[in-house]
Design a protein around this motif. Structure first.
Motif, short mmCIF file in Angstrom:
data_model
loop_
_atom_site.label_atom_id
_atom_site.label_comp_id
_atom_site.label_asym_id
_atom_site.label_seq_id
_atom_site.Cartn_x
_atom_site.Cartn_y
_atom_site.Cartn_z
N THR A 172 -0.26 -13.17 5.06
CA THR A 172 0.29 -14.22 4.93
C THR A 172 1.78 -13.86 4.95
N SER A 173 2.09 -12.89 4.25
CA SER A 173 3.55 -12.69 3.87
C SER A 173 4.01 -11.78 5.31
N ILE A 174 3.39 -11.26 6.01
CA ILE A 174 3.75 -10.68 7.45
C ILE A 174 4.40 -11.78 8.20
N ILE A 179 6.56 -5.13 4.66
CA ILE A 179 5.47 -5.45 3.80
C ILE A 179 4.40 -4.26 3.72
N GLY A 180 4.33 -3.46 4.68
CA GLY A 180 3.23 -2.59 4.70
C GLY A 180 3.69 -1.36 3.50
N ALA A 181 4.82 -1.01 3.52
CA ALA A 181 5.50 -0.16 2.56
C ALA A 181 5.36 -0.79 1.15
N ALA A 182 5.55 -1.93 0.89
CA ALA A 182 5.60 -2.46 -0.22
C ALA A 182 4.01 -2.61 -0.87
N TYR A 183 2.93 -2.73 0.15
CA TYR A 183 1.67 -2.86 -0.40
C TYR A 183 1.47 -1.75 -1.05
N PHE A 184 1.54 -0.40 -0.55
CA PHE A 184 1.22 0.77 -1.03
C PHE A 184 1.80 1.02 -2.16
N GLN A 185 3.09 0.60 -2.48
CA GLN A 185 3.87 0.67 -3.74
C GLN A 185 3.15 -0.23 -4.86
N ALA A 209 1.60 6.15 -4.70
CA ALA A 209 2.79 6.78 -4.46
C ALA A 209 3.26 7.45 -3.39
N ILE A 210 2.27 8.41 -2.77
CA ILE A 210 2.36 9.25 -1.79
C ILE A 210 2.48 8.44 -0.21
N PRO A 211 1.48 7.67 0.05
CA PRO A 211 1.77 6.90 1.39
C PRO A 211 3.03 5.88 0.95
N ALA A 212 3.21 5.41 0.01
CA ALA A 212 4.32 4.42 -0.19
C ALA A 212 5.74 5.02 -0.01
N LEU A 213 5.75 6.46 -0.53
CA LEU A 213 7.08 7.20 -0.29
C LEU A 213 7.27 7.58 1.18
N LEU A 214 6.17 7.93 1.92
CA LEU A 214 6.14 8.16 3.17
C LEU A 214 6.75 7.19 4.16
N LEU A 215 5.90 6.14 3.90
CA LEU A 215 6.07 4.80 4.76
C LEU A 215 7.77 4.18 4.42
N THR A 216 8.06 4.31 3.24
CA THR A 216 9.33 3.96 2.85
C THR A 216 10.44 4.73 3.80
N LEU A 217 10.33 5.92 3.57
CA LEU A 217 11.35 6.92 4.35
C LEU A 217 10.97 6.92 5.79
N THR A 218 10.27 6.30 6.26
CA THR A 218 9.88 6.32 7.76
C THR A 218 11.26 6.04 8.59
N LYS A 219 11.68 4.86 8.28
CA LYS A 219 12.76 4.38 9.16
C LYS A 219 14.06 5.32 9.06
N GLN A 220 14.62 5.02 7.89
CA GLN A 220 15.85 5.85 7.76
C GLN A 220 15.69 7.32 7.82
N GLY A 221 14.79 8.18 7.10
CA GLY A 221 14.50 9.48 6.86
C GLY A 221 14.04 10.08 8.26
#
Length: 444
Positions: free
Chosen positions: A318-320, A374-380, A385-397
Motif C-alpha cells: 500500500t505504501s509503495i 519503502i524497501g529500505a525503511a521496511y528492513f529498518q 540492521a545490515i540489509p537496512a544499512l546496505l539498501l539505505t546506502l545503495t543510491k548515494q554510496g
C-alpha cells in the motif's frame, strides 16, 4: 499501553497509513517550506552567493543533528516493536538511553565544529568567494544544532507512540518561527547572513521546547532516573539500527563534499548556487513520499513486533503504491513548471537560464523512488540492521558518488546532473530484488 499505540496493530492498513502519513507529510512539508523560503529570502535579499554559502553549511549542521535522527529512528524501531510486544519497560529504557546518547554526541560534535570551523567549511566546499558568508552563517547555527538533534530524536519517538499529530506540530512550529524571524532579522534589521543564522538557531530551540512539553505532559513514556543510565546492550541495539540512518546522512555529507568541489571545479560559484536551489526543491517536492515513508515505519515496526506479518506485507504494498502515485504527480509538475520555479529563488540571469534543465534531469527518475525508500525503511522497521544499512546506502554510496566522480570527467556539469536519475534507477532495481525476496520468504 495507550489506545493510540494499540491501533497500529488493529486499524485497517489504508486508514492507518493515512492517519500516520498525512500528519508526517504536513510536518515535512512545513519543514521543507521553511528551508525553501529561507533560501528564497537569502537569494533575493542577500544574493546568489549566499545560496551557495547556505548549501555548504546546511549539510554540516544536518550531519551533526542527524546523530539525533539516527538515535531516534534506531530507538523508535525498538520502541515500536516493544510496544507491539507489550514490553513497556524496554520501551522506557530505550527512550532514556536515546536521550542521553543524543545529548552527549551532539555537544561533542559542536565542540569539534567550533575548534575546527575553518577546516570543516573548506572540506565541505567553502571555496573562493563562498568562504566568508559560509562562516558567517555557520557559527550561530552551530550553537542551535544540539536543540535540532534532540528535536529530531524526540520527533521519531512521538511517531513510535502512535501520535503523529504532535510530531507534525513539532515540525510546523519552527517553520513559522524561522520565516517570521528571517523577515525581521534579514529584511528589517539588515543583519544579512548572521540574521539568517540567528533565525535558524532560534527556530531549532522553539522546536525543542515543544517536544520537551510533549514528553512532560502528553507522552505515555514516562522514564525514571534508572532508565537514563546507559546500558551496553540497549546502547548497542540503538546504535546498530541508528547507524543505518547516520550512515545514510554520513554518505549524504560525503556526497555534498564531492558535489560542491566538483561543481566549483566545472562551473564555479554559480554551479554551487544552482545545486543549492535544486537540493531545496528535492527536499520540498518529495515531502509526500517522505511522509508516507515516515508513516509506514511505526506501522511496519509495531506489526512486525506483534508477528502480524500479513499486515506488514499489506503496509509495504500500500505504501509503495501511494508513494509512487504521488511521486509521478510531482515529476509532471517539475517537468512543466521548472522555469517558473527557478525565478522564485533568484534574479541572476545565468542561474535562471541554466537551472531548469538541471532540475528536470535530476527529477527524471522520481516516479520509481518509492520502491527504494519503502524497501529500505521496511528492513529498518523490522530491526534488520545490515540489509537496512546496505539498501539505505545503495543510491548515494554505491552508485551516485562513483557516478559523480566519473561522469563529469567526460560530460562536465551535465555529467553531475545525469548521475542522479541513473543512481535512482540502479538503487531501485537492487532494492526491489531484496524486498521481493523478503516478502516471499518472511512475510507469509
Amino acid at each position: 499501553m495507550a489506545v493510540s499505540s494499540k491501533e497500529l496493530g488493529s486499524l485497517d492498513i489504508k486508514k492507518l497509513l493515512i492517519k500516520q502519513s498525512v500528519p508526517a507529510s504536513i510536518g515535512i512539508l512545513f519543514m521543507s517550506i521553511n528551508i525553501l523560503i529561507d533560501t528564497i529570502f537569502v537569494g533575493q535579499w542577500i544574493g546568489s552567493l549566499a545560496i551557495a554559502a547556505v548549501s555548504v553549511v546546511l549539510p554540516i549542521t544536518f550531519l551533526i543533528s542527524s546523530l539525533g535522527m539516527a538515535l531516534g529512528i534506531g530507538g523508535s524501531s525498538i520502541i515500536s516493536r516493544a510496544l507491539g510486544a507489550e514490553d513497556k519497560e524496554k520501551a522506557l529504557l530505550t527512550f532514556g538511553n536515546q536521550l542521553m546518547m543524543t545529548i552527549l554526541l551532539a555537544v561533542l560534535s559542536v565542540v569539534v565544529g567550533l575548534f575546527y570551523s575553518d577546516e570543516v567549511l573548506l572540506l565541505f566546499g567553502a571555496n573562493g568567494a563562498i568562504k566568508e558568508p559560509a562562516k558567517e552563517f555557520f557559527m550561530p547555527v552551530l550553537y542551535g544544532v544540539p536543540f535540532l538533534a534532540l528535536s529530531m530524536m524526540g520527533n521519531t519517538v512521538i511517531r513510535a507512540e502512535g501520535k503523529p499529530k504532535f510530531a507534525m506540530m513539532a515540525m510546523i512550529i519552527p517553520a513559522f518561527s524561522n520565516i517570521i524571524l528571517d523577515i525581521i532579522f534579514i529584511k528589517f534589521l539588515n543583519l544579512g547572513m548572521f540574521g539568517a543564522a540567528l533565525a535558524t538557531s532560534i527556530s531549532y530551540f522553539m522546536c525543542f521546547a515543544f517536544i520537551l512539553w510533549f514528553f512532560i505532559y502528553r507522552s505515555e513514556l514516562k522514564p525514571q532516573l534508572k532508565h537514563f543510565l546507559l546500558q551496553q546492550k540497549v546502547v548497542s541495539e540503538i546504535s546498530s539500527l541508528g547507524f543505518v540512518t547516520f550512515a545514510r546522512q554520513g554518505v549524504v555529507a560525503i556526497l555534498s563534499i564531492i558535489l560542491n568541489h566538483t561543481l566549483f571545479t566545472y562551473g564555479g560559484e554559480d554551479s554551487v548556487a544552482i545545486y543549492g536551489i535544486i537540493s531545496r526543491m528535492l527536499m520540498f517536492a518529495l515531502f509526500p513520499i517522505l511522509g508516507v515513508t515516515q508513516g509506514f515505519l511505526p506501522i511496519a515496526g509495531y506489526n512486525y513486533g506483534a508477528k502480524l506479518y500479513a499486515r506488514v506485507n499489506e503496509s509495504i504494498t500500500t505504501s509503495i503504491k501511494w508513494a509512487a502515485f504521488l511521486a509521478t504527480i510531482i515529476f509532471v509538475v517539475i517537468l512543466v513548471f521548472a522555469s517558473s520555479i527557478v525565478t522564485i529563488f533568484t534574479t541572476d540571469a545565468k542561474i535562471i537560464a541554466e537551472t531548469p534543465n538541471a532540475l528536470r534531469i535530476i527529477f527524471a527518475a522520481s516516479p520509481i523512488i518509492a520502491i527504494q525508500l519503502i524497501g529500505a525503511a521496511y528492513f529498518q522497521a523490522a530491526g534488520k540492521a545490515i540489509p537496512a544499512l546496505l539498501l539505505t546506502l545503495t543510491k548515494q554510496g554505491f552508485f551516485l558518488i562513483p557516478l559523480v566522480l566519473v561522469l563529469p570527467n567526460y560530460y562536465g556539469i551535465f555529467g553531475v546532473w545525469i548521475s542522479f536519475p541513473i543512481a535512482d534507477i540502479l538503487a531501485t532495481l537492487v532494492t526491489a530484488f531484496f524486498l521481493r525476496r523478503e516478502m516471499k520468504r518472511e512475510l507469509v
